[in-house]
Scaffold this active site. Structure first.
Site, PDB file in Angstrom:
ATOM      1  N   GLY A 114       5.211 -10.051   3.828  1.00  0.00           N
ATOM      2  CA  GLY A 114       5.436 -10.134   5.335  1.00  0.00           C
ATOM      3  C   GLY A 114       4.641 -11.275   6.570  1.00  0.00           C
ATOM      4  N   ARG A 138       2.601   3.060   9.107  1.00  0.00           N
ATOM      5  CA  ARG A 138       1.360   3.584  10.823  1.00  0.00           C
ATOM      6  C   ARG A 138       2.903   4.117  11.739  1.00  0.00           C
ATOM      7  NH1 ARG A 138      -2.943  -0.516   9.442  1.00  0.00           N
ATOM      8  NH2 ARG A 138      -4.388   0.690   8.312  1.00  0.00           N
ATOM      9  N   LYS A 166       5.527  -9.493   9.551  1.00  0.00           N
ATOM     10  CA  LYS A 166       4.184  -8.669  10.530  1.00  0.00           C
ATOM     11  C   LYS A 166       3.459  -8.851  10.395  1.00  0.00           C
ATOM     12  CE  LYS A 166       3.547  -4.666  10.963  1.00  0.00           C
ATOM     13  NZ  LYS A 166       2.745  -3.711  10.685  1.00  0.00           N
ATOM     14  N   ASP A 167       2.459  -9.122   8.610  1.00  0.00           N
ATOM     15  CA  ASP A 167       0.931  -9.277   9.512  1.00  0.00           C
ATOM     16  C   ASP A 167       0.895 -10.879   9.044  1.00  0.00           C
ATOM     17  OD1 ASP A 167       0.209  -6.209   8.454  1.00  0.00           O
ATOM     18  OD2 ASP A 167       1.637  -6.932   6.996  1.00  0.00           O
ATOM     19  N   MET A 226       0.795  -1.019  -0.036  1.00  0.00           N
ATOM     20  CA  MET A 226       0.285  -0.061  -0.626  1.00  0.00           C
ATOM     21  C   MET A 226       0.925   1.303   0.160  1.00  0.00           C
ATOM     22  SD  MET A 226      -3.737  -1.288   2.018  1.00  0.00           S
ATOM     23  CE  MET A 226      -3.246  -0.373   3.813  1.00  0.00           C
ATOM     24  N   GLY A 227       2.383   1.093  -0.339  1.00  0.00           N
ATOM     25  CA  GLY A 227       3.030   2.308  -0.618  1.00  0.00           C
ATOM     26  C   GLY A 227       3.144   2.965   0.633  1.00  0.00           C
ATOM     27  N   ALA A 228       3.947   3.793   0.942  1.00  0.00           N
ATOM     28  CA  ALA A 228       4.749   4.926   2.058  1.00  0.00           C
ATOM     29  C   ALA A 228       5.826   3.739   2.048  1.00  0.00           C
ATOM     30  CB  ALA A 228       4.153   5.094   2.703  1.00  0.00           C
ATOM     31  N   GLN A 250      -1.968 -12.187   8.444  1.00  0.00           N
ATOM     32  CA  GLN A 250      -2.673 -12.205   6.405  1.00  0.00           C
ATOM     33  C   GLN A 250      -1.938 -13.238   5.861  1.00  0.00           C
ATOM     34  OE1 GLN A 250      -2.532  -8.326   4.491  1.00  0.00           O
ATOM     35  NE2 GLN A 250      -0.675  -8.378   4.248  1.00  0.00           N
ATOM     36  N   HIS A 260       9.454  -3.226   3.212  1.00  0.00           N
ATOM     37  CA  HIS A 260       8.571  -3.707   2.727  1.00  0.00           C
ATOM     38  C   HIS A 260       9.898  -3.906   1.493  1.00  0.00           C
ATOM     39  CE1 HIS A 260       5.741  -0.355   3.325  1.00  0.00           C
ATOM     40  NE2 HIS A 260       4.952  -1.241   3.020  1.00  0.00           N
TER      41      HIS A 260
HETATM   42  P1  AMP Z   1       1.465  -2.459   3.322  1.00  0.00           P
HETATM   43  O1  AMP Z   1       1.814  -1.923   2.393  1.00  0.00           O
HETATM   44  O2  AMP Z   1       1.580  -1.793   5.011  1.00  0.00           O
HETATM   45  O3  AMP Z   1       0.269  -3.308   2.595  1.00  0.00           O
HETATM   46  O4  AMP Z   1       2.364  -3.506   3.303  1.00  0.00           O
HETATM   47  C1  AMP Z   1       2.472  -4.732   2.340  1.00  0.00           C
HETATM   48  C2  AMP Z   1       4.185  -6.265   2.553  1.00  0.00           C
HETATM   49  O5  AMP Z   1       4.782  -5.688   2.981  1.00  0.00           O
HETATM   50  C3  AMP Z   1       2.480  -6.662   3.377  1.00  0.00           C
HETATM   51  O6  AMP Z   1       2.701  -7.654   3.236  1.00  0.00           O
HETATM   52  C4  AMP Z   1       3.491  -6.788   4.913  1.00  0.00           C
HETATM   53  O7  AMP Z   1       3.708  -7.923   5.667  1.00  0.00           O
HETATM   54  C5  AMP Z   1       4.901  -6.378   4.563  1.00  0.00           C
HETATM   55  N1  AMP Z   1       5.137  -5.377   5.596  1.00  0.00           N
HETATM   56  C6  AMP Z   1       5.101  -4.122   6.141  1.00  0.00           C
HETATM   57  N2  AMP Z   1       5.616  -3.965   7.141  1.00  0.00           N
HETATM   58  C7  AMP Z   1       6.812  -4.706   6.923  1.00  0.00           C
HETATM   59  C8  AMP Z   1       8.660  -5.819   7.980  1.00  0.00           C
HETATM   60  N3  AMP Z   1       8.155  -4.591   9.009  1.00  0.00           N
HETATM   61  N4  AMP Z   1       8.631  -6.567   7.795  1.00  0.00           N
HETATM   62  C9  AMP Z   1       8.239  -7.475   7.099  1.00  0.00           C
HETATM   63  N5  AMP Z   1       7.361  -7.653   5.526  1.00  0.00           N
HETATM   64  C10 AMP Z   1       6.485  -5.869   6.596  1.00  0.00           C
END
Ligand code: AMP
Length: 273
Positions: A154, A194, A156-157, A37-39, A160, A44
């Site tokens: 990741g 976040r 992390k989730d 989702m960017g940022a 998910q 990532h």
């Molecule tokens: P998001 O942009 O938050 O939807 O995350 C996109 C992908 O990056 C998802 O598969 C997350 O689990 C992964 N991700 C986010 N933060 C981390 C992190 N700190 N370490 C590893 N993967 C991450």
């Protein structure tokens, strides 16, 4: 496979047609995909690096998916940093960046086609009931568009990752799902888009989440961990629970909700049985 004349510039696709055209040019090469989702932060980028090791080509998407946000959540304020993100991805040697608009992903409106499976029950779903249905629908649509051989998510989730793995099995989608370890800052705080919402004072407290979950993974005392988090300064604890041999936690700092999870030491898990 060694790709002889690999084009080094990152291609940006905003429509399915553009994506198809770039995808076709990859020919026989294998494609690894990282939906985001960017940022973008180093978490990532660690997924992108893992993806590069696994396949000849890497595709990344950035799409802030409206269907996984509840009306009272942060869809509108979610950080959007497209230009900086694109630079980071180009520097990582990403081959295709997919930047769809809402119309491209939901051309006929935001009705959901599939539902998350039973691993979505509890944990996040208790507090964000529509979240995983939104996630599986967008990931399914993104998978159909990108058509990768593997996709990296990741740890992390963690829930998910389980939900996506189950979706791929249930829907017989021929994509291998790979989990990547959580990237953390020097204090152990799991990197997250976040985290950008946190003030300096909140950051200090946020860094205690991983410490508390590590303690819970050692002692197995989840109730004490919940209390400790409140003592550290968290405003509300959604859950501290064990599943998949992990301690998973979600807690609020002001308007920011943080999640993390830690693997339970095998020796501790064996002793508890
Ligand atoms: P998001 O942009 O938050 O939807 O995350 C996109 C992908 O990056 C998802 O598969 C997350 O689990 C992964 N991700 C986010 N933060 C981390 C992190 N700190 N370490 C590893 N993967 C991450």
């Amino acid at each position: 496979m060694f790709i002889k004349d690999k084009d080094k510039t990152m291609k940006i696709a905003r429509t399915i047609e553009e994506l198809d055209a770039f995808r076709e040019k990859l020919g026989e090469g294998t494609l690894a995909y990282v939906p985001t989702m960017g940022a973008l932060h180093d978490g990532h980028l660690s997924l992108v690096r893992l993806a590069r090791k696994k396949c000849d080509y890497v595709a990344v998407s950035i799409f802030v998916n409206p269907t996984q946000f509840a009306p009272d959540e942060d869809f509108n304020s979610y950080p959007r940093t497209e230009k900086e993100d694109a630079k980071k991805l180009e520097a990582e040697g990403v081959d295709i960046l997919f930047l769809p608009t809402e119309n491209v992903i939901y051309p006929e409106g935001k009705d959901l086609d599939i539902k998350a499976g039973n691993v979505a029950e509890g944990l996040e779903t208790t507090f964000r009931p529509a979240f995983f249905d939104g996630v599986v629908n967008v990931v399914n649509r993104l998978f159909n568009a990108v058509k990768p051989d593997i996709a990296v998510f990741g740890e992390k989730d963690f829930q998910q990752l389980q939900v996506i793995t189950q979706m791929v099995e249930n829907e017989s989608i021929p994509i291998k799902i790979i989990g990547a370890p959580t990237a953390r800052d020097e204090n152990g705080l799991a990197l997250s888009s976040r985290n950008l919402y946190l003030s300096e004072d909140e950051l200090v407290i946020a860094r205690k989440l991983n410490i508390a979950l590590r303690e819970a993974a050692k002692t197995g005392d989840l109730e004490a961990t919940g209390k400790a988090l409140l003592d550290y300064g968290f405003d509300k604890i959604d859950y501290v629970e064990t599943r998949w041999n992990r301690v998973l936690g979600a807690a609020w700092l002001g308007k920011t909700r943080l999640i993390d999870n830690i693997a339970i030491d095998e020796k501790v898990a064996a002793a508890a049985q």
